[in-house]
Design an enzyme around this catalytic site. Structure first.
Site, PDB file in Angstrom:
ATOM      1  N   CYS A   8      11.673 -53.320   2.687  1.00 49.42           N
ATOM      2  CA  CYS A   8      10.563 -52.777   1.908  1.00 49.42           C
ATOM      3  C   CYS A   8       9.604 -52.103   2.884  1.00 49.42           C
ATOM      4  O   CYS A   8      10.018 -51.679   3.955  1.00 49.42           O
ATOM      5  CB  CYS A   8       9.886 -53.855   1.056  1.00 49.42           C
ATOM      6  SG  CYS A   8       8.978 -55.115   1.969  1.00 49.42           S
ATOM      7  N   ARG A  14       8.007 -58.172  -0.924  1.00 48.30           N
ATOM      8  CA  ARG A  14       9.283 -58.029  -1.623  1.00 48.30           C
ATOM      9  C   ARG A  14      10.492 -58.394  -0.773  1.00 48.30           C
ATOM     10  O   ARG A  14      11.322 -59.218  -1.185  1.00 48.30           O
ATOM     11  CB  ARG A  14       9.436 -56.597  -2.155  1.00 48.30           C
ATOM     12  CG  ARG A  14       8.430 -56.264  -3.235  1.00 48.30           C
ATOM     13  CD  ARG A  14       8.418 -54.798  -3.544  1.00 48.30           C
ATOM     14  NE  ARG A  14       7.830 -54.049  -2.425  1.00 48.30           N
ATOM     15  CZ  ARG A  14       7.722 -52.730  -2.383  1.00 48.30           C
ATOM     16  NH1 ARG A  14       8.179 -51.999  -3.383  1.00 48.30           N
ATOM     17  NH2 ARG A  14       7.157 -52.137  -1.353  1.00 48.30           N
ATOM     18  N   ASP A 139       5.700 -52.677  -5.682  1.00 48.78           N
ATOM     19  CA  ASP A 139       4.997 -53.451  -4.671  1.00 48.78           C
ATOM     20  C   ASP A 139       3.860 -54.246  -5.308  1.00 48.78           C
ATOM     21  O   ASP A 139       2.956 -53.670  -5.906  1.00 48.78           O
ATOM     22  CB  ASP A 139       4.439 -52.499  -3.613  1.00 48.78           C
ATOM     23  CG  ASP A 139       3.958 -53.212  -2.362  1.00 48.78           C
ATOM     24  OD1 ASP A 139       3.924 -54.459  -2.345  1.00 48.78           O
ATOM     25  OD2 ASP A 139       3.621 -52.505  -1.396  1.00 48.78           O
TER      26      ASP A 139
END
Length: 168
Positions: A8, A14, A139
């Site tokens: 990410c 994440r 996000d």
């Protein structure tokens, strides 16, 4: 050992959640996954940042997964070369990796792309876990804990499908 690399932006939300959930599944699987281990990295990570406290709390409370010792790290050429498969949180992350490492095209996918293929309208995508009808996992950084919970659920749902594929 087959390395699964989750990517990410900052490697604090994440991808660290995906790494924790995947490795927990491997550790608790009786057959089929013992050759796999997940790692994670960020495209713009600040080295050694801790996992986001909300990500740590959500995984611990809802999945019994502890990522409190996670330290963020930036993706390296070695990560890409040694990975069996690279799973990104968004299409933009995937495109960035392919721009830097074009040779990784045959093993780089978004998490949802690999989990669901081109079927973004599948039943599992319409059960409220997937608010975005696209292949990105949004996000949660800077957002309320509830958003982290939704994000972790999206990742877990996709990982359940990915694990079935990897066992085959």
């Amino acid at each position: 050992m087959k390395k699964v690399l989750f990517v990410c932006t900052g490697n604090t939300c994440r991808s660290s959640m995906a790494e924790g959930l995947f490795n927990y599944a491997v550790e608790n699987d009786k057959d089929g996954l013992k050759d796999f281990k997940a790692f994670s990295a960020g495209l713009s990570a600040f080295e050694d940042d801790c996992a986001n406290p909300k990500a740590v709390k959500v995984l611990k409370e809802h999945y019994n997964v502890d990522i409190s010792s996670h330290k963020a790290r930036r993706i390296t050429k070695s990560d890409v070369e040694s990975a069996y498969i690279i799973l990104t949180m968004t299409k933009n992350h995937k495109n960035a990796i392919l721009a830097m490492y074009p040779g990784a095209a045959d093993k780089t996918y978004t998490v949802k792309e690999y989990a669901y293929g081109d079927d973004v309208s599948s039943d599992s995508m319409n059960q409220g876990h997937h608010r975005n009808h696209n292949m990105d996992i949004s996000d949660p950084y800077g957002l309320p804990e509830e958003v982290y919970k939704i994000c972790a659920g999206e990742i877990k749902d996709a990982l359940d499908r990915i694990i079935i594929k990897l066992k085959e």
